[in-house]
Write a protein that holds these residues in place. Structure first.
Motif, PDB file in Angstrom:
ATOM      1  N   LEU A 167     -21.128   6.954  -2.691  1.00 54.53           N
ATOM      2  CA  LEU A 167     -20.888   7.235  -1.226  1.00 54.53           C
ATOM      3  C   LEU A 167     -21.707   7.640  -0.850  1.00 54.53           C
ATOM      4  CD1 LEU A 167     -17.389   6.949  -1.986  1.00 54.53           C
ATOM      5  CD2 LEU A 167     -18.755   5.095  -1.924  1.00 54.53           C
ATOM      6  N   GLN A 168     -22.648   9.270  -1.121  1.00 56.31           N
ATOM      7  CA  GLN A 168     -23.246   9.980   0.020  1.00 56.31           C
ATOM      8  C   GLN A 168     -24.997   8.801  -0.336  1.00 56.31           C
ATOM      9  OE1 GLN A 168     -22.578  14.540  -0.926  1.00 56.31           O
ATOM     10  NE2 GLN A 168     -21.704  13.458  -2.550  1.00 56.31           N
ATOM     11  N   HIS A 169     -25.176   8.775  -1.173  1.00 57.40           N
ATOM     12  CA  HIS A 169     -26.513   7.971  -1.167  1.00 57.40           C
ATOM     13  C   HIS A 169     -26.367   6.721   0.017  1.00 57.40           C
ATOM     14  CE1 HIS A 169     -29.839   5.988  -2.954  1.00 57.40           C
ATOM     15  NE2 HIS A 169     -29.027   4.712  -2.794  1.00 57.40           N
ATOM     16  N   LEU A 170     -25.546   6.453   0.067  1.00 60.52           N
ATOM     17  CA  LEU A 170     -25.357   5.363   1.185  1.00 60.52           C
ATOM     18  C   LEU A 170     -25.025   6.129   1.846  1.00 60.52           C
ATOM     19  CD1 LEU A 170     -22.760   2.771  -0.896  1.00 60.52           C
ATOM     20  CD2 LEU A 170     -25.442   2.811  -0.394  1.00 60.52           C
ATOM     21  N   GLY A 171     -25.618   7.136   2.611  1.00 61.66           N
ATOM     22  CA  GLY A 171     -24.889   7.854   3.457  1.00 61.66           C
ATOM     23  C   GLY A 171     -23.771   7.680   4.127  1.00 61.66           C
ATOM     24  N   MET A 172     -22.818   8.549   3.362  1.00 59.72           N
ATOM     25  CA  MET A 172     -21.613   8.973   3.530  1.00 59.72           C
ATOM     26  C   MET A 172     -21.276  10.710   4.147  1.00 59.72           C
ATOM     27  SD  MET A 172     -18.505   6.323   1.809  1.00 59.72           S
ATOM     28  CE  MET A 172     -16.870   7.099   3.021  1.00 59.72           C
ATOM     29  N   GLN A 173     -20.623  10.186   4.359  1.00 55.91           N
ATOM     30  CA  GLN A 173     -20.463  12.462   4.629  1.00 55.91           C
ATOM     31  C   GLN A 173     -19.933  12.845   3.522  1.00 55.91           C
ATOM     32  OE1 GLN A 173     -22.129  14.389   6.820  1.00 55.91           O
ATOM     33  NE2 GLN A 173     -22.601  12.536   7.065  1.00 55.91           N
ATOM     34  N   ARG A 174     -20.469  14.222   2.842  1.00 51.79           N
ATOM     35  CA  ARG A 174     -19.721  14.170   1.451  1.00 51.79           C
ATOM     36  C   ARG A 174     -18.077  14.327   1.690  1.00 51.79           C
ATOM     37  NH1 ARG A 174     -19.552  17.621  -2.910  1.00 51.79           N
ATOM     38  NH2 ARG A 174     -18.348  19.095  -3.745  1.00 51.79           N
ATOM     39  N   ALA A 175     -17.620  15.098   2.434  1.00 48.75           N
ATOM     40  CA  ALA A 175     -15.858  14.815   2.509  1.00 48.75           C
ATOM     41  C   ALA A 175     -15.661  13.654   2.298  1.00 48.75           C
ATOM     42  CB  ALA A 175     -15.594  15.959   3.396  1.00 48.75           C
TER      43      ALA A 175
END
Length: 182
Positions: free
Chosen positions: A150-158
């Motif tokens: 999900l972070q790879h997709l651009g979501m913020q870590r939290a």
């Protein structure tokens, strides 16, 4: 994704069986579809990461960007257009005679392509999905893998960690928890 089992078998058969069972669990489909619609996540990647976590794989063993890239090709060129057409026809409902049958036909095609996507993920990424017995760490490993994707997709870590924890918790609701957090 539905509970249909296409007759064909291929390299992704174990992944497909796991994906169908996981998707049928309470809350999994809603979480997957929300991530698909809001973040561009590929549902089969989400479920493949859970399957890999169930058999003991962790983030050090999986090239998540490569996995995502290979799945995205089929997603963008075949599945997303089929899904968009199916949703548009279903939304037309009573205004369009025969819309239910057309939407069901598109759903069947969508499922066949998702099955092919499972084969592609296994074959092109050298994945081995042999069994899916979950141990106490499966949800934690899935949590870490999903958050990375999900972070790879651009979501913020939290936000990625929260969404990953929610999905992993739904997929592995019956598995014993180890208590680790991402």
């Amino acid at each position: 994704m539905d509970h249909a089992h296409p007759a064909s078998t291929g390299p992704g058969q174990a992944l497909w069986v796991f994906a169908l069972a996981a998707y049928a669990r309470g809350g999994v489909s809603a979480r997957c579809l929300a991530l698909q619609d809001r973040q561009g996540a590929v549902v089969m990647v989400l479920l493949a990461l859970c399957a890999l976590a169930a058999q003991g794989s962790d983030a050090r063993q999986i090239d998540i960007p490569a996995l995502a890239s290979r799945a995205d090709l089929l997603e963008r060129h075949l599945l997303a257009p089929l899904r968009a057409a199916r949703r548009a026809i279903a939304a037309a409902g009573p205004l369009m005679p025969g819309s239910t049958a057309i939407a069901e036909g598109l759903l069947a095609r969508e499922l066949r392509h998702e099955r092919l996507q499972a084969d592609l993920l296994v074959r092109e990424n050298g994945l081995r999905v042999d069994h899916t017995a979950s141990d106490a760490g499966a949800a934690d490993r899935a949590n870490a893998l999903l958050a990375t994707y999900l972070q790879h997709l651009g979501m913020q870590r939290a936000a990625a960690c929260d969404a990953a924890r929610s999905l992993a918790g739904a997929v592995f609701a019956d598995a014993p928890a180890s208590g680790a957090r991402v």
